[in-house]
Design a protein around this motif. Structure first.
Motif, PDB file in Angstrom:
ATOM      1  N   GLU A  83       1.016  -1.146  -0.175  1.00 38.99           N
ATOM      2  CA  GLU A  83      -0.091  -0.079  -0.050  1.00 38.99           C
ATOM      3  C   GLU A  83       0.735   1.287   0.036  1.00 38.99           C
ATOM      4  O   GLU A  83       0.308   2.484  -0.170  1.00 38.99           O
ATOM      5  CB  GLU A  83      -0.802  -0.056   1.248  1.00 38.99           C
ATOM      6  CG  GLU A  83      -2.003  -0.937   1.033  1.00 38.99           C
ATOM      7  CD  GLU A  83      -3.098  -0.942   2.211  1.00 38.99           C
ATOM      8  OE1 GLU A  83      -4.328  -1.346   2.072  1.00 38.99           O
ATOM      9  OE2 GLU A  83      -2.685  -0.593   3.383  1.00 38.99           O
ATOM     10  N   ARG A  84       2.262   1.167   0.386  1.00 37.10           N
ATOM     11  CA  ARG A  84       3.166   2.307   0.346  1.00 37.10           C
ATOM     12  C   ARG A  84       3.973   2.242  -1.047  1.00 37.10           C
ATOM     13  O   ARG A  84       4.031   1.245  -1.319  1.00 37.10           O
ATOM     14  CB  ARG A  84       3.860   2.307   1.492  1.00 37.10           C
ATOM     15  CG  ARG A  84       3.294   2.299   2.770  1.00 37.10           C
ATOM     16  CD  ARG A  84       3.932   3.168   3.815  1.00 37.10           C
ATOM     17  NE  ARG A  84       4.725   4.124   3.436  1.00 37.10           N
ATOM     18  CZ  ARG A  84       5.632   4.530   4.253  1.00 37.10           C
ATOM     19  NH1 ARG A  84       5.759   4.189   5.294  1.00 37.10           N
ATOM     20  NH2 ARG A  84       6.496   5.644   3.636  1.00 37.10           N
ATOM     21  N   ARG A  85       4.134   3.468  -1.533  1.00 38.39           N
ATOM     22  CA  ARG A  85       4.852   3.450  -2.710  1.00 38.39           C
ATOM     23  C   ARG A  85       6.437   3.476  -2.384  1.00 38.39           C
ATOM     24  O   ARG A  85       7.353   2.842  -3.056  1.00 38.39           O
ATOM     25  CB  ARG A  85       4.822   4.892  -3.413  1.00 38.39           C
ATOM     26  CG  ARG A  85       5.650   5.116  -4.617  1.00 38.39           C
ATOM     27  CD  ARG A  85       4.986   4.104  -5.817  1.00 38.39           C
ATOM     28  NE  ARG A  85       5.891   4.252  -7.089  1.00 38.39           N
ATOM     29  CZ  ARG A  85       5.279   4.570  -8.190  1.00 38.39           C
ATOM     30  NH1 ARG A  85       4.341   5.162  -8.277  1.00 38.39           N
ATOM     31  NH2 ARG A  85       6.237   4.677  -9.319  1.00 38.39           N
ATOM     32  N   ALA A  86       6.684   3.728  -1.034  1.00 37.49           N
ATOM     33  CA  ALA A  86       8.168   3.760  -0.648  1.00 37.49           C
ATOM     34  C   ALA A  86       8.468   2.495   0.253  1.00 37.49           C
ATOM     35  O   ALA A  86       7.372   1.987   0.711  1.00 37.49           O
ATOM     36  CB  ALA A  86       8.321   4.974   0.119  1.00 37.49           C
ATOM     37  N   SER A  88       9.026   0.258   3.384  1.00 37.59           N
ATOM     38  CA  SER A  88       8.609   0.531   4.739  1.00 37.59           C
ATOM     39  C   SER A  88       9.211  -0.376   5.624  1.00 37.59           C
ATOM     40  O   SER A  88       9.493  -1.604   5.201  1.00 37.59           O
ATOM     41  CB  SER A  88       6.934   0.507   4.825  1.00 37.59           C
ATOM     42  OG  SER A  88       6.338  -0.565   4.273  1.00 37.59           O
ATOM     43  N   CYS A 119       9.845  -3.564   0.458  1.00 43.13           N
ATOM     44  CA  CYS A 119      10.200  -2.616  -0.967  1.00 43.13           C
ATOM     45  C   CYS A 119       9.054  -2.820  -2.059  1.00 43.13           C
ATOM     46  O   CYS A 119       9.522  -3.781  -2.756  1.00 43.13           O
ATOM     47  CB  CYS A 119      11.768  -2.485  -1.272  1.00 43.13           C
ATOM     48  SG  CYS A 119      11.893  -1.405  -2.451  1.00 43.13           S
ATOM     49  N   PRO A 120       8.192  -2.204  -2.419  1.00 45.18           N
ATOM     50  CA  PRO A 120       7.318  -2.223  -3.710  1.00 45.18           C
ATOM     51  C   PRO A 120       8.218  -2.030  -4.727  1.00 45.18           C
ATOM     52  O   PRO A 120       8.762  -1.127  -4.609  1.00 45.18           O
ATOM     53  CB  PRO A 120       5.870  -1.283  -3.411  1.00 45.18           C
ATOM     54  CG  PRO A 120       6.326  -0.786  -1.911  1.00 45.18           C
ATOM     55  CD  PRO A 120       7.772  -1.008  -1.469  1.00 45.18           C
ATOM     56  N   TYR A 122       8.215  -1.068  -8.850  1.00 51.67           N
ATOM     57  CA  TYR A 122       7.318  -0.397  -9.727  1.00 51.67           C
ATOM     58  C   TYR A 122       8.162  -0.431 -11.102  1.00 51.67           C
ATOM     59  O   TYR A 122       9.111   0.050 -11.316  1.00 51.67           O
ATOM     60  CB  TYR A 122       6.798   1.248  -9.462  1.00 51.67           C
ATOM     61  CG  TYR A 122       5.548   1.157  -8.585  1.00 51.67           C
ATOM     62  CD1 TYR A 122       4.537   1.189  -8.915  1.00 51.67           C
ATOM     63  CD2 TYR A 122       5.907   0.779  -7.107  1.00 51.67           C
ATOM     64  CE1 TYR A 122       3.605   1.664  -7.943  1.00 51.67           C
ATOM     65  CE2 TYR A 122       4.782   0.814  -6.237  1.00 51.67           C
ATOM     66  CZ  TYR A 122       3.698   1.064  -6.558  1.00 51.67           C
ATOM     67  OH  TYR A 122       2.895   1.225  -5.583  1.00 51.67           O
ATOM     68  N   ASP A 125       5.571   2.884 -13.776  1.00 51.04           N
ATOM     69  CA  ASP A 125       4.579   3.499 -12.784  1.00 51.04           C
ATOM     70  C   ASP A 125       3.703   2.471 -12.346  1.00 51.04           C
ATOM     71  O   ASP A 125       2.481   2.968 -12.008  1.00 51.04           O
ATOM     72  CB  ASP A 125       4.047   4.699 -13.210  1.00 51.04           C
ATOM     73  CG  ASP A 125       3.859   5.653 -12.216  1.00 51.04           C
ATOM     74  OD1 ASP A 125       4.712   5.771 -11.134  1.00 51.04           O
ATOM     75  OD2 ASP A 125       2.802   6.610 -12.378  1.00 51.04           O
ATOM     76  N   HIS A 126       3.764   1.033 -12.587  1.00 45.51           N
ATOM     77  CA  HIS A 126       2.643   0.024 -12.217  1.00 45.51           C
ATOM     78  C   HIS A 126       3.214  -0.819 -11.106  1.00 45.51           C
ATOM     79  O   HIS A 126       4.590  -1.048 -11.385  1.00 45.51           O
ATOM     80  CB  HIS A 126       2.307  -0.673 -13.349  1.00 45.51           C
ATOM     81  CG  HIS A 126       1.337   0.423 -14.377  1.00 45.51           C
ATOM     82  ND1 HIS A 126       0.087   0.595 -13.959  1.00 45.51           N
ATOM     83  CD2 HIS A 126       1.838   0.720 -15.365  1.00 45.51           C
ATOM     84  CE1 HIS A 126      -0.259   1.523 -15.193  1.00 45.51           C
ATOM     85  NE2 HIS A 126       0.768   1.449 -16.134  1.00 45.51           N
ATOM     86  N   PRO A 127       2.576  -1.181 -10.230  1.00 50.41           N
ATOM     87  CA  PRO A 127       3.386  -2.239  -9.314  1.00 50.41           C
ATOM     88  C   PRO A 127       3.550  -3.422  -9.837  1.00 50.41           C
ATOM     89  O   PRO A 127       2.808  -4.127 -10.559  1.00 50.41           O
ATOM     90  CB  PRO A 127       2.098  -2.271  -8.158  1.00 50.41           C
ATOM     91  CG  PRO A 127       0.702  -2.065  -8.625  1.00 50.41           C
ATOM     92  CD  PRO A 127       1.169  -0.828  -9.843  1.00 50.41           C
ATOM     93  N   ARG A 154      14.613   0.665  -7.016  1.00 49.76           N
ATOM     94  CA  ARG A 154      14.465   1.180  -8.364  1.00 49.76           C
ATOM     95  C   ARG A 154      15.574   0.547  -9.139  1.00 49.76           C
ATOM     96  O   ARG A 154      15.189   0.338 -10.682  1.00 49.76           O
ATOM     97  CB  ARG A 154      14.957   2.816  -8.401  1.00 49.76           C
ATOM     98  CG  ARG A 154      13.651   3.548  -7.693  1.00 49.76           C
ATOM     99  CD  ARG A 154      13.741   5.126  -7.923  1.00 49.76           C
ATOM    100  NE  ARG A 154      15.351   5.631  -7.404  1.00 49.76           N
ATOM    101  CZ  ARG A 154      15.329   6.031  -5.989  1.00 49.76           C
ATOM    102  NH1 ARG A 154      14.255   5.988  -5.259  1.00 49.76           N
ATOM    103  NH2 ARG A 154      16.551   6.197  -5.546  1.00 49.76           N
TER     104      ARG A 154
END
Length: 197
Positions: A83-86, A88, A119-120, A122, A125-127, A154
């Motif tokens: 649920e978080r982009r960064a 956590s 760490c999600p 991407y 810009d898509h998960p 990244r």
């Protein structure tokens, strides 16, 4: 860890993009590099498929983890990470159930004290998925670990996306090569007569 060791770890990850390298090699390189840069007891690379995470590579977790599927609705820790982009951090006193309970090599049952990072990843810009790191000792990970993991995430996502793109291009080239082979061996069309006034 020395700068030389960090660069060597990054180089191994980039080398996984070599022509002919299989996706499994790339996935293993992501895990190996993550564990080198962020010492931990367990790591997993999971691919998002709909509402489920599928493990692609693991280290420090039992091999049968690769056959499991983690539906986000059933695993609040993984959901919190996604649920978080960064990246956590979940501290040792986090009360959310751990999806890896009973799966850490050398440990059975519930893990009482440990640090967790998620760490999600991407792509465009898509998960794409999630990288998880677990340390059995509390307070292993710090705020600087999170910042470094964001940069590594990244890089890892870029390597994974490039690998998938290279695989798609190779498959397209193979299809076009096969079509060219079929056309080259096809009988020549017979000349047609034109009838009319």
């Amino acid at each position: 860890m020395t700068l030389e060791a960090q660069l060597a770890a990054g180089a191994r990850l980039v080398e996984s993009l070599a022509p002919g390298a299989a996706d499994e090699q790339r996935h293993a390189a992501v895990i190996e590099t993550a564990r080198t840069l962020f010492p931990c007891d367990a790591a997993a690379l999971l691919r998002l498929e709909g509402d489920t995470l599928r493990p692609l590579a693991v280290a420090g977790l039992s091999h049968d983890t690769l056959g499991r599927r983690f539906r986000l609705a059933d695993h609040p820790r993984l959901l919190a990470f996604m649920e978080r982009r960064a990246p956590s951090h979940l501290a040792a006193d986090c009360e959310l159930p751990d999806p890896y309970d009973g799966l850490i090599e050398g440990h059975t049952g519930q893990l009482e004290v440990h640090d967790c990072l998620g760490c999600p990843l991407y792509v465009a810009d898509h998960p794409w998925g999630l990288l998880t790191l677990d340390a059995l000792r509390a307070r292993t990970f710090t705020a600087s670990t999170l910042a470094a993991l964001a940069a590594f995430g990244r890089l890892a996502a870029g390597v994974l996306a490039a690998g998938e793109h290279m695989r798609a291009l190779a498959a397209q080239a193979e299809r076009e090569h096969e079509l060219a082979r079929v056309l080259a061996h096809a009988p020549a069309p017979r000349p047609r007569e034109l009838l009319g006034h």
